[in-house]
Design a protein around this motif. Structure first.
Motif, PDB file in Angstrom:
ATOM      1  N   GLU A 127       0.863  -1.180   0.000  1.00 41.62           N
ATOM      2  CA  GLU A 127       0.000   0.000   0.000  1.00 41.62           C
ATOM      3  C   GLU A 127       0.898   1.228   0.000  1.00 41.62           C
ATOM      4  OE1 GLU A 127      -2.389  -0.020   3.479  1.00 41.62           O
ATOM      5  OE2 GLU A 127      -0.700   0.128   4.862  1.00 41.62           O
ATOM      6  N   PRO A 128       0.401   2.376  -0.467  1.00 40.10           N
ATOM      7  CA  PRO A 128       1.235   3.579  -0.458  1.00 40.10           C
ATOM      8  C   PRO A 128       1.669   3.947   0.958  1.00 40.10           C
ATOM      9  CG  PRO A 128      -0.695   3.895  -1.839  1.00 40.10           C
ATOM     10  CD  PRO A 128      -0.904   2.609  -1.094  1.00 40.10           C
ATOM     11  N   ILE A 129       2.868   4.492   1.071  1.00 42.69           N
ATOM     12  CA  ILE A 129       3.401   4.861   2.380  1.00 42.69           C
ATOM     13  C   ILE A 129       3.877   6.314   2.377  1.00 42.69           C
ATOM     14  CG2 ILE A 129       4.044   2.525   3.042  1.00 42.69           C
ATOM     15  CD1 ILE A 129       6.920   3.143   2.230  1.00 42.69           C
ATOM     16  N   PHE A 130       3.889   6.902   3.561  1.00 41.48           N
ATOM     17  CA  PHE A 130       4.334   8.275   3.789  1.00 41.48           C
ATOM     18  C   PHE A 130       5.781   8.229   4.243  1.00 41.48           C
ATOM     19  CE2 PHE A 130       4.530  11.880   6.982  1.00 41.48           C
ATOM     20  CZ  PHE A 130       4.500  12.920   6.052  1.00 41.48           C
ATOM     21  N   TYR A 186      -2.104  11.488  -3.133  1.00 39.51           N
ATOM     22  CA  TYR A 186      -1.375  10.505  -3.949  1.00 39.51           C
ATOM     23  C   TYR A 186      -2.316   9.438  -4.504  1.00 39.51           C
ATOM     24  CZ  TYR A 186       1.669   6.672  -5.275  1.00 39.51           C
ATOM     25  OH  TYR A 186       2.272   5.665  -5.984  1.00 39.51           O
ATOM     26  N   ARG A 187      -3.193   8.920  -3.678  1.00 46.01           N
ATOM     27  CA  ARG A 187      -4.110   7.882  -4.153  1.00 46.01           C
ATOM     28  C   ARG A 187      -5.028   8.413  -5.243  1.00 46.01           C
ATOM     29  NH1 ARG A 187      -4.288   6.518   1.655  1.00 46.01           N
ATOM     30  NH2 ARG A 187      -3.244   4.509   1.953  1.00 46.01           N
ATOM     31  N   ALA A 188      -5.568   9.606  -5.047  1.00 45.16           N
ATOM     32  CA  ALA A 188      -6.461  10.186  -6.052  1.00 45.16           C
ATOM     33  C   ALA A 188      -5.719  10.424  -7.365  1.00 45.16           C
ATOM     34  CB  ALA A 188      -7.061  11.484  -5.531  1.00 45.16           C
ATOM     35  N   ALA A 189      -4.507  10.962  -7.272  1.00 44.80           N
ATOM     36  CA  ALA A 189      -3.720  11.234  -8.473  1.00 44.80           C
ATOM     37  C   ALA A 189      -3.306   9.943  -9.166  1.00 44.80           C
ATOM     38  CB  ALA A 189      -2.492  12.058  -8.119  1.00 44.80           C
ATOM     39  N   SER A 190      -2.963   8.926  -8.398  1.00 47.23           N
ATOM     40  CA  SER A 190      -2.551   7.649  -8.982  1.00 47.23           C
ATOM     41  C   SER A 190      -3.686   7.014  -9.778  1.00 47.23           C
ATOM     42  CB  SER A 190      -2.079   6.693  -7.886  1.00 47.23           C
ATOM     43  OG  SER A 190      -0.899   7.171  -7.272  1.00 47.23           O
ATOM     44  N   ASP A 238       6.249   7.776  -7.148  1.00 50.29           N
ATOM     45  CA  ASP A 238       6.327   8.537  -5.901  1.00 50.29           C
ATOM     46  C   ASP A 238       6.209  10.015  -6.234  1.00 50.29           C
ATOM     47  OD1 ASP A 238       9.031   9.479  -6.580  1.00 50.29           O
ATOM     48  OD2 ASP A 238       9.705   7.480  -6.004  1.00 50.29           O
ATOM     49  N   THR A 239       5.949  10.803  -5.225  1.00 47.87           N
ATOM     50  CA  THR A 239       5.839  12.249  -5.408  1.00 47.87           C
ATOM     51  C   THR A 239       6.070  12.937  -4.080  1.00 47.87           C
ATOM     52  OG1 THR A 239       4.490  13.996  -6.411  1.00 47.87           O
ATOM     53  CG2 THR A 239       3.349  12.428  -4.973  1.00 47.87           C
ATOM     54  N   LYS A 240       6.404  14.235  -4.135  1.00 44.45           N
ATOM     55  CA  LYS A 240       6.604  14.972  -2.889  1.00 44.45           C
ATOM     56  C   LYS A 240       5.791  16.262  -2.910  1.00 44.45           C
ATOM     57  CE  LYS A 240      10.915  17.257  -4.331  1.00 44.45           C
ATOM     58  NZ  LYS A 240      12.341  17.446  -4.016  1.00 44.45           N
ATOM     59  N   PHE A 241       5.300  16.638  -1.747  1.00 46.22           N
ATOM     60  CA  PHE A 241       4.489  17.837  -1.589  1.00 46.22           C
ATOM     61  C   PHE A 241       5.085  18.721  -0.497  1.00 46.22           C
ATOM     62  CE2 PHE A 241       1.132  14.498  -2.524  1.00 46.22           C
ATOM     63  CZ  PHE A 241       1.010  14.804  -3.867  1.00 46.22           C
ATOM     64  N   GLU A 242       4.686  19.994  -0.537  1.00 48.34           N
ATOM     65  CA  GLU A 242       5.022  20.929   0.530  1.00 48.34           C
ATOM     66  C   GLU A 242       3.731  21.561   1.043  1.00 48.34           C
ATOM     67  OE1 GLU A 242       8.312  23.583   0.086  1.00 48.34           O
ATOM     68  OE2 GLU A 242       9.188  22.370  -1.523  1.00 48.34           O
ATOM     69  N   PHE A 243       3.693  21.823   2.333  1.00 44.79           N
ATOM     70  CA  PHE A 243       2.512  22.392   2.976  1.00 44.79           C
ATOM     71  C   PHE A 243       2.909  23.576   3.829  1.00 44.79           C
ATOM     72  CE2 PHE A 243       1.433  17.988   2.172  1.00 44.79           C
ATOM     73  CZ  PHE A 243       0.083  17.996   1.860  1.00 44.79           C
ATOM     74  N   GLY A 244       1.929  24.435   4.092  1.00 46.66           N
ATOM     75  CA  GLY A 244       2.130  25.553   5.002  1.00 46.66           C
ATOM     76  C   GLY A 244       0.798  26.033   5.545  1.00 46.66           C
ATOM     77  N   PHE A 245       0.866  26.821   6.606  1.00 41.58           N
ATOM     78  CA  PHE A 245      -0.334  27.392   7.222  1.00 41.58           C
ATOM     79  C   PHE A 245      -0.529  28.826   6.744  1.00 41.58           C
ATOM     80  CE2 PHE A 245       0.772  24.081  10.345  1.00 41.58           C
ATOM     81  CZ  PHE A 245      -0.480  23.494  10.538  1.00 41.58           C
ATOM     82  N   ASP A 246      -1.783  29.164   6.388  1.00 41.39           N
ATOM     83  CA  ASP A 246      -2.068  30.553   6.042  1.00 41.39           C
ATOM     84  C   ASP A 246      -2.309  31.361   7.321  1.00 41.39           C
ATOM     85  OD1 ASP A 246      -4.714  30.153   6.910  1.00 41.39           O
ATOM     86  OD2 ASP A 246      -5.532  30.008   4.884  1.00 41.39           O
TER      87      ASP A 246
END
Length: 307
Positions: free
Chosen positions: A152-155, A194-198, A210-218
């Motif tokens: 299964e996909p992993i983080f 990732y699951r939706a995009a896959s 695989d893919t990587k994302f970045e997040f931040g708080f507004d």
């Protein structure tokens, strides 16, 4: 005859405050917002190459825009506008430069963690698995082959290095940095996207290894995905029809360049080597073909050009 795409290696926009230059993007501070300009610079092994890939920034910006729009029901994002006609009036004199390769974005308090999702055993994950049978501390079944699909996909997060190479870390290290609640949300959102995009990509004959994302708080405390999203710079895309586990796969991303420069015996330290025209053109075509396959449309032509 189509006009070849132009190249933008570095931007200098009069009257705008340059906040910084990333490996690929030039970021301008507009006060309450940011202007992100995707150049045609190429980075691999955390080094920026001297040769631009014509039109690459436009592909990256428009692929990201496609995914940000498509996934906004899963996770909010930082995008305010990608159409230059909706940009502030002060930017309009620069439409020819900015069209297709820029994003007006919210300012976020960025989280210093690369949020990586893996569905297949490749890259640094494959290296760690061979050595320890794990990826980022996650135990995996014995006997998996290179490029094999994971159960299964992993983080598998990584440190976000300002310079040098990012390093894989485990979930507990993320929790130490951002707190367990935020770490859990990052993991959940990363895997959901990732699951939706896959699923979407597989319907179009593409595997997302695989893919990587970045997040931040507004400013309101809302967690948003930012920077780029599911581009061939930040992801491994493989053609499903050619998929054969047990070794490296044909790529639709910048692995094409990584493979070439590794064949040169380069030590992966600056300066990066120059690229021959056939490698530049091969990567350009891969990026363009990926965009058209994913979106079902040709890349919008540059202002005043026919392709």
């Amino acid at each position: 005859m189509p006009t070849p795409p132009s190249s933008v290696y570095r931007t200098e926009i009069p009257g705008l405050k340059l906040q910084g230059r990333g490996k690929v993007r030039d970021v301008y501070d507009l006060g309450d917002t940011l202007l992100l300009v995707a150049t045609d610079r190429l980075s691999a092994f955390d080094c920026v190459f001297p040769d631009p890939i014509p039109g690459k920034g436009r592909v990256l910006n428009q692929i990201s825009a496609f995914w940000f729009e498509r996934t906004r029901e899963i996770v909010p994002n930082h995008v305010l506008a990608t159409d230059v006609s909706a940009f502030p009036a002060a930017l309009r004199p620069h439409d020819a430069l900015l069209a297709g390769r820029s994003t007006l974005a919210m300012k976020l308090d960025m989280i210093p963690v690369e949020c990586v999702a893996r569905g297949y055993l490749a890259g640094s994950g494959w290296k760690e698995y061979r050595e320890r049978g794990t990826i980022c501390g996650i135990g995996l079944p014995a006997g998996l082959a290179e490029s094999e699909a994971l159960p299964e996909p992993i983080f598998t997060p990584a440190t976000k290095a300002a310079s040098g190479h990012d390093e894989n870390i485990d979930f507990e290290a993320v929790a130490d940095v951002v707190g367990r609640e935020t770490a859990t949300r990052l993991r959940s959102l990363t895997l959901s996207v990732y699951r939706a995009a896959s699923t979407f990509c597989l319907e179009r004959g593409i595997l997302v290894a695989d893919t990587k994302f970045e997040f931040g708080f507004d400013r309101s405390g809302i967690l948003r995905i930012a920077d780029e999203m599911l581009t061939p710079d930040s992801s491994r895309f493989w053609p499903a029809a050619a998929y054969r586990p047990g070794g490296p796969q044909p790529s639709l991303d910048k692995q094409f360049v990584r493979d070439y420069v590794e064949s040169l015996g380069w030590d992966k330290k600056p300066p990066a080597p120059s690229l021959p025209q056939e490698i530049i053109e091969g990567l350009r075509r891969r990026y363009l073909d990926l965009f058209e396959t994913l979106t079902g449309r040709p890349l919008a032509p540059e202002p005043g050009r026919t392709c």
